[in-house]
Design a protein around this motif. Structure first.
Motif, PDB file in Angstrom:
ATOM      1  N   SER A 165      31.455  44.167  68.733  1.00 21.70           N
ATOM      2  CA  SER A 165      31.624  45.479  69.352  1.00 21.70           C
ATOM      3  C   SER A 165      32.168  46.465  68.324  1.00 21.70           C
ATOM      4  O   SER A 165      33.092  46.156  67.578  1.00 21.70           O
ATOM      5  CB  SER A 165      32.593  45.387  70.541  1.00 21.70           C
ATOM      6  OG  SER A 165      32.813  46.666  71.108  1.00 21.70           O
ATOM      7  N   THR A 166      31.545  47.641  68.280  1.00 20.80           N
ATOM      8  CA  THR A 166      31.977  48.656  67.321  1.00 20.80           C
ATOM      9  C   THR A 166      32.535  49.905  67.999  1.00 20.80           C
ATOM     10  O   THR A 166      33.451  50.534  67.490  1.00 20.80           O
ATOM     11  CB  THR A 166      30.802  49.064  66.417  1.00 20.80           C
ATOM     12  OG1 THR A 166      29.698  49.508  67.236  1.00 20.80           O
ATOM     13  CG2 THR A 166      30.339  47.886  65.575  1.00 20.80           C
ATOM     14  N   ASP A 167      31.969  50.265  69.139  1.00 18.22           N
ATOM     15  CA  ASP A 167      32.351  51.522  69.786  1.00 18.22           C
ATOM     16  C   ASP A 167      33.160  51.337  71.061  1.00 18.22           C
ATOM     17  O   ASP A 167      33.849  52.259  71.499  1.00 18.22           O
ATOM     18  CB  ASP A 167      31.099  52.340  70.123  1.00 18.22           C
ATOM     19  CG  ASP A 167      30.316  52.714  68.879  1.00 18.22           C
ATOM     20  OD1 ASP A 167      30.958  52.952  67.843  1.00 18.22           O
ATOM     21  OD2 ASP A 167      29.076  52.767  68.932  1.00 18.22           O
ATOM     22  N   ALA A 168      33.058  50.180  71.695  1.00 19.01           N
ATOM     23  CA  ALA A 168      33.712  49.991  72.988  1.00 19.01           C
ATOM     24  C   ALA A 168      35.227  50.037  72.839  1.00 19.01           C
ATOM     25  O   ALA A 168      35.791  49.415  71.934  1.00 19.01           O
ATOM     26  CB  ALA A 168      33.288  48.659  73.596  1.00 19.01           C
ATOM     27  N   PRO A 169      35.905  50.774  73.705  1.00 24.95           N
ATOM     28  CA  PRO A 169      37.377  50.850  73.631  1.00 24.95           C
ATOM     29  C   PRO A 169      38.037  49.553  74.068  1.00 24.95           C
ATOM     30  O   PRO A 169      37.442  48.754  74.810  1.00 24.95           O
ATOM     31  CB  PRO A 169      37.716  51.995  74.595  1.00 24.95           C
ATOM     32  CG  PRO A 169      36.579  52.038  75.554  1.00 24.95           C
ATOM     33  CD  PRO A 169      35.360  51.622  74.776  1.00 24.95           C
ATOM     34  N   GLN A 170      39.258  49.342  73.619  1.00 23.40           N
ATOM     35  CA  GLN A 170      40.035  48.174  74.019  1.00 23.40           C
ATOM     36  C   GLN A 170      40.675  48.432  75.381  1.00 23.40           C
ATOM     37  O   GLN A 170      41.289  49.472  75.590  1.00 23.40           O
ATOM     38  CB  GLN A 170      41.116  47.871  72.976  1.00 23.40           C
ATOM     39  CG  GLN A 170      40.568  47.483  71.624  1.00 23.40           C
ATOM     40  CD  GLN A 170      39.777  46.198  71.662  1.00 23.40           C
ATOM     41  OE1 GLN A 170      40.175  45.235  72.330  1.00 23.40           O
ATOM     42  NE2 GLN A 170      38.634  46.169  70.988  1.00 23.40           N
ATOM     43  N   PHE A 171      40.519  47.486  76.271  1.00 27.20           N
ATOM     44  CA  PHE A 171      41.030  47.679  77.632  1.00 27.20           C
ATOM     45  C   PHE A 171      42.102  46.677  78.018  1.00 27.20           C
ATOM     46  O   PHE A 171      42.800  46.859  79.008  1.00 27.20           O
ATOM     47  CB  PHE A 171      39.883  47.595  78.644  1.00 27.20           C
ATOM     48  CG  PHE A 171      39.078  46.324  78.545  1.00 27.20           C
ATOM     49  CD1 PHE A 171      39.489  45.177  79.194  1.00 27.20           C
ATOM     50  CD2 PHE A 171      37.925  46.281  77.789  1.00 27.20           C
ATOM     51  CE1 PHE A 171      38.758  43.995  79.101  1.00 27.20           C
ATOM     52  CE2 PHE A 171      37.183  45.106  77.684  1.00 27.20           C
ATOM     53  CZ  PHE A 171      37.601  43.967  78.343  1.00 27.20           C
ATOM     54  N   LYS A 172      42.250  45.598  77.245  1.00 24.45           N
ATOM     55  CA  LYS A 172      43.260  44.599  77.586  1.00 24.45           C
ATOM     56  C   LYS A 172      44.653  45.187  77.418  1.00 24.45           C
ATOM     57  O   LYS A 172      44.940  45.861  76.441  1.00 24.45           O
ATOM     58  CB  LYS A 172      43.101  43.360  76.708  1.00 24.45           C
ATOM     59  CG  LYS A 172      41.852  42.557  77.023  1.00 24.45           C
ATOM     60  CD  LYS A 172      41.828  41.249  76.263  1.00 24.45           C
ATOM     61  CE  LYS A 172      40.621  40.412  76.669  1.00 24.45           C
ATOM     62  NZ  LYS A 172      40.575  39.114  75.965  1.00 24.45           N
ATOM     63  N   GLY A 173      45.493  44.922  78.398  1.00 30.40           N
ATOM     64  CA  GLY A 173      46.827  45.488  78.402  1.00 30.40           C
ATOM     65  C   GLY A 173      46.898  46.835  79.079  1.00 30.40           C
ATOM     66  O   GLY A 173      47.982  47.385  79.245  1.00 30.40           O
ATOM     67  N   ILE A 174      45.734  47.375  79.454  1.00 28.63           N
ATOM     68  CA  ILE A 174      45.698  48.664  80.137  1.00 28.63           C
ATOM     69  C   ILE A 174      45.251  48.497  81.584  1.00 28.63           C
ATOM     70  O   ILE A 174      45.859  49.043  82.496  1.00 28.63           O
ATOM     71  CB  ILE A 174      44.764  49.653  79.401  1.00 28.63           C
ATOM     72  CG1 ILE A 174      45.252  49.876  77.964  1.00 28.63           C
ATOM     73  CG2 ILE A 174      44.680  50.987  80.149  1.00 28.63           C
ATOM     74  CD1 ILE A 174      44.351  50.761  77.137  1.00 28.63           C
TER      75      ILE A 174
END
Length: 315
Positions: A165-174
């Motif tokens: 993955s290059t563009d997908a934002p990080q969602f873990k912890g959110i």
């Protein structure tokens, strides 16, 4: 119209080539077999482009018995090809090419062919399929793929690049832990569709792609009323940019947010909220103590006045 709209795929796998491609060459230059290729990962990447109607793998399966059950579970038809030591020829390549050409002429609804191999011997097959107005996508190992085959295909996907993955934002912890799988599917699908399309992606297009990956996917399992609720929450958290089609009144995704939230920022926000809550609680407690103290003082003064009426009279 985008060439990747409404693709109907036929997948042909030269399994021996893939299996050897995961290994390394020995000192004599001979390719050694490596870990078995993850076909589930390849299929998940391909269904982002369209529905796979045919899945066939060609090999002498006596050499790869451990791969038989996992491939069957993925719905792949296994075509048994005798070892070339008995035939003197690479029968798998010949059979694969013949079957692909036969399907090209007999199955009009198949408009895209996927050749899983790095062998340059398939270059004439790719050229002929393109001549017949078919889209050809190749999949192979970077170190074991011929440049001739790569350049012949309409698109070539290197196995090593799948899942990066290059563009997908990080969602873990959110997001809530029970919703993480829903967000993983959503973001990976948006990222995949954005590779092949410019501009808006309608919600129905995204959900159809997710359903091809996970036929049992349902947003209610993750606590969302419907798919629109999932998109709206992702927008409210700052992950994606939503728009609404004026004609249909349905949502579309314009891509990921330029400035998505981060787990660190989320922790800082939570910490600030907690600090404000603690300060508010402390202030409230102090106010209550002050009120109780004032009430007690008022009561004491009143009692003293009632017990000393004579002093008040003399005064």
């Amino acid at each position: 119209m985008n060439i990747y709209d409404d693709l109907s795929l036929a997948l042909f796998i030269d399994y021996e080539n893939l299996a050897l491609g995961t290994g390394k060459r020995d000192k004599r230059g001979h390719q050694q077999p490596g870990p078995p290729p993850n076909m589930e990962k390849i299929i998940e990447r391909l269904v982002e482009k369209g529905r796979i109607n045919v899945k066939r793998a060609y090999c002498d399966w006596q050499r790869f018995t451990s791969a038989i059950t996992p491939l069957h579970e993925l719905g792949i038809e296994l075509i048994e090809i005798p070892d070339r030591a008995f035939t003197g020829k690479n029968s798998a390549d010949i059979r694969l090419a013949v079957d692909a050409m036969e399907m090209c002429f007999t199955k009009d609804h198949i408009n895209a062919f996927v050749i899983c191999s790095g062998d340059s011997d398939f270059s004439p097959l790719v050229a002929k399929l393109k001549e017949l107005n078919k889209i050809v996508i190749g999949v192979g190992m970077r170190e074991a793929t011929s440049d001739l085959l790569v350049n012949a295909c309409d698109e070539f996907i290197f196995y090593e690049d799948i899942g990066i993955s290059t563009d997908a934002p990080q969602f873990k912890g959110i997001v809530d832990p029970e919703k993480e799988e829903a967000y993983r599917l959503l973001f990976s699908t948006i990222e995949a569709l954005a590779r092949d399309r410019d501009g808006r992606m309608h919600a129905s297009l995204i959900k159809d792609a997710i359903k091809r990956k996970r036929p049992n996917f349902t947003e209610t399992s993750y606590g969302f009323r419907n798919f629109t609720a999932l998109l709206q929450e992702a927008e409210n958290l700052g992950f994606i940019v939503l728009g609404m089609d004026d004609k249909s009144g349905t949502y579309f995704v314009n891509g990921f947010s330029i400035d998505p939230p981060t787990p660190q920022a989320n922790k800082k926000t939570s910490s600030n909220k907690a600090s404000r809550a603690i300060a508010k609680t402390a202030s409230s407690s102090a106010a209550k103590v002050s009120t109780r103290t004032a009430r007690r003082k008022h009561t004491v003064d009143k009692n003293e006045e009632e017990s000393n009426p004579e002093q008040e009279t003399e005064a």
